[in-house]
Design a protein around this motif. Structure first.
Motif, short mmCIF file in Angstrom:
data_model
loop_
_atom_site.label_atom_id
_atom_site.label_comp_id
_atom_site.label_asym_id
_atom_site.label_seq_id
_atom_site.Cartn_x
_atom_site.Cartn_y
_atom_site.Cartn_z
N ALA A 55 0.99 -1.30 0.02
CA ALA A 55 -0.20 -0.41 -0.07
C ALA A 55 0.56 0.86 0.16
O ALA A 55 1.86 1.49 1.35
N SER A 61 -2.74 6.09 -6.07
CA SER A 61 -1.63 4.78 -5.59
C SER A 61 -1.50 5.00 -7.26
O SER A 61 -2.45 4.76 -8.17
N ALA A 63 -1.69 0.73 -9.65
CA ALA A 63 -2.08 -1.10 -9.87
C ALA A 63 -1.59 -1.16 -10.87
O ALA A 63 -2.47 -0.63 -12.07
N ALA A 72 -11.51 1.28 -6.98
CA ALA A 72 -11.35 -0.21 -7.70
C ALA A 72 -12.62 -0.10 -8.17
O ALA A 72 -13.58 -0.22 -8.27
N ASP A 305 -6.74 -8.40 -2.20
CA ASP A 305 -5.96 -7.13 -2.88
C ASP A 305 -5.49 -6.76 -3.12
O ASP A 305 -5.58 -6.75 -5.02
N THR A 306 -6.64 -5.55 -3.02
CA THR A 306 -6.71 -4.36 -4.16
C THR A 306 -5.09 -3.62 -4.64
O THR A 306 -5.00 -3.61 -5.97
N ALA A 307 -4.04 -3.85 -4.77
CA ALA A 307 -2.85 -3.57 -4.92
C ALA A 307 -2.39 -4.38 -5.54
O ALA A 307 -1.86 -4.44 -6.99
N SER A 313 -9.59 -3.95 -8.07
CA SER A 313 -8.37 -3.67 -8.47
C SER A 313 -8.16 -1.98 -8.49
O SER A 313 -9.10 -1.67 -8.31
N VAL A 315 -6.78 1.66 -6.11
CA VAL A 315 -7.08 2.37 -4.67
C VAL A 315 -8.78 2.43 -4.85
O VAL A 315 -9.35 3.06 -5.82
N HIS A 364 -5.37 1.16 -0.37
CA HIS A 364 -5.27 -0.24 -0.65
C HIS A 364 -5.71 -0.65 -0.02
O HIS A 364 -5.75 -0.46 2.00
N THR A 366 -6.56 -5.03 1.90
CA THR A 366 -6.06 -6.83 1.72
C THR A 366 -7.11 -7.27 3.15
O THR A 366 -7.27 -6.92 4.34
#
Length: 838
Positions: A55, A61, A63, A72, A305-307, A313, A315, A364, A366
């Motif tokens: 994060a 952020s 990705a 996201a 896990d958005t990162a 996918s 932030v 992010h 998780t």
């Protein structure tokens, strides 16, 4: 750090927080995630991720190398197979007066003993550190920040905690409880919160009792605490009353709110506040003894896990709900709850509800699955191998026994009937309360008769004090034998004589501790046995610790479902069939003679009768069970004391009138004076256990209804406890034992006497695997293997041979009992039964 704190404090829709949410905790890594092969794949974003992910601080952020300012986006659901770790386990509480402290060195393993048994596979722990650190424990990695509690579920190795830090750090570890072969199950449910206005200083915290149960069987409670400060900075502590260390500490700045979630042990809780403060306390879940669920650790599986594009996918926007799709995760069928890590905090999620996480910040997220709660009892699929005997300079058995921690052994002369055997009296240090490893202890007596290194080991529970006789099973197998004195039977009694610590679970832990200490020394196959209450104790031990012994052989073992179980009355009134019908009628006529003349007999009884209500009640209480002792002790055909003598007396009106008057006089045993037993009396412990969990036999008085309405009176067992607080009878305890035997029992051989009144409360095998129930014809409460019919003796002996994997010379051969001229002259249960009134 503040963003992490706000994320943890965010609304977790349809979830229940189970970690400390009032303090920042860095994201934790949890080992291999994803499928059983070790990675989670996703069609959008792809790749794999360790729990915790990565994060960036602040709102922006990346990705996949692209800026995602719009929040996201949903990707494919996680497709994975859950991989279980170890056996399913039930929860056992752990309550330490002080936390375990250690100064851990970077890269070096620190081994901590929390007081959990060696069979414990995992534990809930609250870990605090003087400075930030990343810690590893077996397959789990987690982080702690300075002066904040991180609640984690970690594996144990032989009951001990192994921690390895990445930096030098001072740690304080508090155990919330451990997971073992059997114990309490988890019941989910957010209960109505308590809204408290705490004054400065100490305040007792009284949680509501568990709903829907006559007796609160809570063993541990997940609590959510929310403290709202006023104009001054405030410190709030929750602790077990009289504990030196707090279970949780909330530092609440002025005009702010702090939250925390923790696992509180059973027992009284106390709050302390440095300044007046508002506190909301909410129960989020309870571990309850009779809740039928079990827990299982799993290989950490990343669900979100958005990162790294797992599930979502990019932030998320502040306040964006992230729905986690669990439909493609195999292995969740039957799960009632999921234990998750959400950016470092534990969360308990109801598996029947959708999982949605709301992120308050552009940051992010998780989510990692680390454990499940399944429907059904905890039943181990495998039993761990017993460790090798510890290092000891001594080579003789006495020296080896004294090398075992917590064991003191002295040699005694061998039994007269076994001059070649060795005998040792052992004093085993036991906890008065096995949930308090730093609490009161006592020494439990164990008598070891040692025959040879290769012999099987019979764990003989007396249920009472030591009797110093060989069990029927030990005699037949020519086995090494451990005769075990029951807790709260002198001298194996805690100094406090706190009878609230006398229950079947604490007793099972006593036996379990003995097994863990001595099984590495006595390496043969182990079998549990006992007669009557000893057989009951054996069955309870096996229910809670099914891996301790290879098989169980309880003799004449009843289960009573109430203080006056109605199954016994009709059984007694019909016991022996037509052969003994005339004898049974004599005792019914004695009952009728007493009740028909109760007004006269009542005036002749000495003493006062305020406890049972009246002298007439005392006479009624005697009826319905007059023949119990005659059948129990097997004296039916004795011409002097058995049925022939009673029938002859009944034939003479004058003699029979005298016999009725004699029995009526025995009503004085129900007087206030007769019921006044003290805690030092020989069978006081049994009276407490009967009133608490074991129950007792009820009588049938159908033959007296034409003589008047049967009155009601308090149960005599409750009246005999004198100065000791009378417990409320826990009716679920024996039902739980029966349910376990008929559902999960295995390798159990029950032997009953056909003419034993206690057989009216016999256990049912149900679906027990590889198990037998045999009846000794024309035998009473002293029934043994030799009393079985020849075909049943053969079945019993062959079953024992198969369980032991040996052909012992004491076993049945060619359909005939092989007798030992010395062992067969030893005292047996039937020899001491009448003397001690068992």
């Amino acid at each position: 750090m503040w963003n992490v704190k706000r994320l943890v404090l965010a609304a977790l829709l349809t979830t229940t927080a189970c970690g400390k949410t009032g303090e920042p905790i860095p994201s934790a890594t949890g080992g291999g995630s994803g499928t059983a092969g070790g990675s989670t794949t996703s069609t959008a974003g792809g790749g794999s991720s360790e729990a915790g992910g990565s994060a960036t601080a602040g709102g922006g952020s990346t990705a996949g190398g692209q800026q995602l300012p719009m929040g996201a986006t949903r990707t494919s659901p996680v497709t994975a197979t859950l991989s279980a770790l170890g056996n399913p386990g039930g929860f056992q509480p752990l309550n330490l007066n002080r936390s375990v402290r250690v100064t851990a060195t970077a890269g070096q393993k620190s081994v901590l003993s929390l007081g959990a048994p060696a069979s414990a596979e995992a534990a809930w722990l609250g870990v605090r550190a003087k400075s930030a650190a990343s810690l590893s424990s077996g397959d789990r990695r987690f982080s702690v920040t300075a002066d904040a509690t991180a609640w984690v579920l970690v594996p144990l190795v032989r009951g001990r905690l192994e921690l390895t830090p990445d930096v030098d750090v001072e740690l304080s570890v508090r155990g919330g409880g451990w997971f073992d072969q059997s114990g309490a199950g988890l019941k989910l449910g957010a209960e109505t919160p308590l809204e408290l206005d705490l004054a400065q200083g100490a305040t007792p915290l009284t949680l509501p009792a568990a709903a829907g149960n006559p007796i609160d069987d809570t063993w541990g409670t997940w609590l959510d605490l929310t403290a709202s400060g006023a104009t001054l900075d405030t410190r709030v502590e929750l602790r077990g009353c009289n504990n030196e260390d707090a279970l949780e500490v909330l530092s609440v700045p002025a005009n702010t709110t702090r939250r925390a979630t923790l696992l509180a042990p059973r027992g009284p809780l106390c709050l302390w506040a440095s300044e007046p403060v508002k506190l909301k306390v909410q129960v989020k879940g309870r571990y309850q003894r009779f809740e039928k669920t079990s827990a299982r650790r799993v290989t950490p599986l990343t669900l979100l896990d958005t990162a790294n594009g797992v599930g979502w996918s990019g932030v998320p926007l502040a306040g964006q709900p992230l729905a986690v799709d669990l439909s493609n995760v195999s292995g969740l069928t039957g799960s009632r709850a999921l234990v998750l890590r959400v950016d470092g905090a534990l969360v308990l999620h109801d598996a029947a509800q959708p999982l949605t996480v709301v992120a308050p910040d552009a940051r992010h997220v998780t989510v990692t699955l680390i454990a499940t709660v399944e429907a059904g009892d905890a039943v181990p699929s495998t039993c761990a191998a017993w460790p090798a005997e510890g290092a000891c300079a001594a080579t003789d058995l006495l020296g080896r026994l004294n090398c075992v921690p917590g064991v003191r052994a002295v040699r005694r002369p061998p039994p007269a009937q076994e001059p070649n055997a060795e005998q040792y009296l052992l004093q085993v240090t036991q906890l008065a309360d096995h949930s308090r490893p730093d609490g009161e202890t006592f020494e439990q007596q164990v008598l070891l008769t040692f025959v040879s290194e290769g012999a099987p080991v019979v764990m003989h529970h007396t249920g009472y004090s030591l009797f110093s006789y060989r069990s029927d099973l030990g005699r037949h197998l020519n086995a090494n034998e451990l005769e075990i004195e029951h807790r709260f039977f002198d001298p194996s009694t805690p100094p406090s004589r706190d009878f609230t610590k006398l229950d079947i679970v604490q007793s099972a832990f006593d036996s379990h501790h003995i097994v863990e200490l001595l099984r590495p020394v006595l390496r043969g196959r182990w079998l549990g046995t006992g007669h009557s209450k000893g057989g009951m104790t054996t069955t309870y031990h096996r229910r809670f610790f099914p891996c301790d012994t290879d098989a169980s052989v309880p003799y004449v073992t009843p289960l009573s479902y109430s203080l006056s179980d109605p199954r016994y009355g009709p059984w007694l009134q019909n016991l022996g069939g037509a052969q003994w019908a005339a004898c049974r009628q004599v005792f019914r006529d004695i009952d009728r003679g007493i009740i028909a003349n109760r007004a006269t007999f009542a005036t002749q009884l000495r003493g006062t009768y305020s406890k049972i209500g009246s002298a007439e009640n005392a006479l009624w209480a005697m009826t319905g069970m007059m023949s119990w002792g005659l059948f129990q002790y097997g004296m039916l055909d004795d011409p002097q004391q058995g049925c022939p003598a009673y029938e002859a007396t009944a034939a003479d009106p004058t003699s029979f009138a005298q016999l009725i008057a004699y029995y009526a006089q025995s009503g004085e045993s129900y007087s206030d004076q007769g019921l006044a037993q003290g805690p030092m009396s020989r069978h006081f412990g049994y009276m407490y256990q009967m009133t608490n969990e074991l129950g007792g036999q009820g009588a049938s008085r159908a033959h007296l209804t034409d003589l008047g309405t049967v009155p009601t009176w308090p149960e005599p067992s409750t009246l005999m406890l004198g100065p000791v607080a009378v417990p409320q009878f826990e009716a679920r305890a024996m039902r739980d034992i029966q349910d376990w035997v008929s559902t999960h029992g295995s390798r159990m051989l029950f032997i009953y006497g056909e003419l034993d009144p206690w057989t009216g409360g016999q256990l049912e095998l149900g679906n027990a695997v590889d198990s037998l129930k045999l009846y000794a014809p024309a035998s009473s409460h002293g029934a043994g293997i030799e009393d079985l019919a020849q075909a049943d003796r053969l079945a019993a002996e062959m079953t024992l041979q198969r369980w032991l994997g040996t052909s012992s010379p004491m076993m049945l051969q060619a359909g005939a009992v092989r007798r030992h001229p010395m062992l067969d002259r030893q005292p047996q249960f039937k020899d001491v039964m009448q003397e001690l009134g068992l």
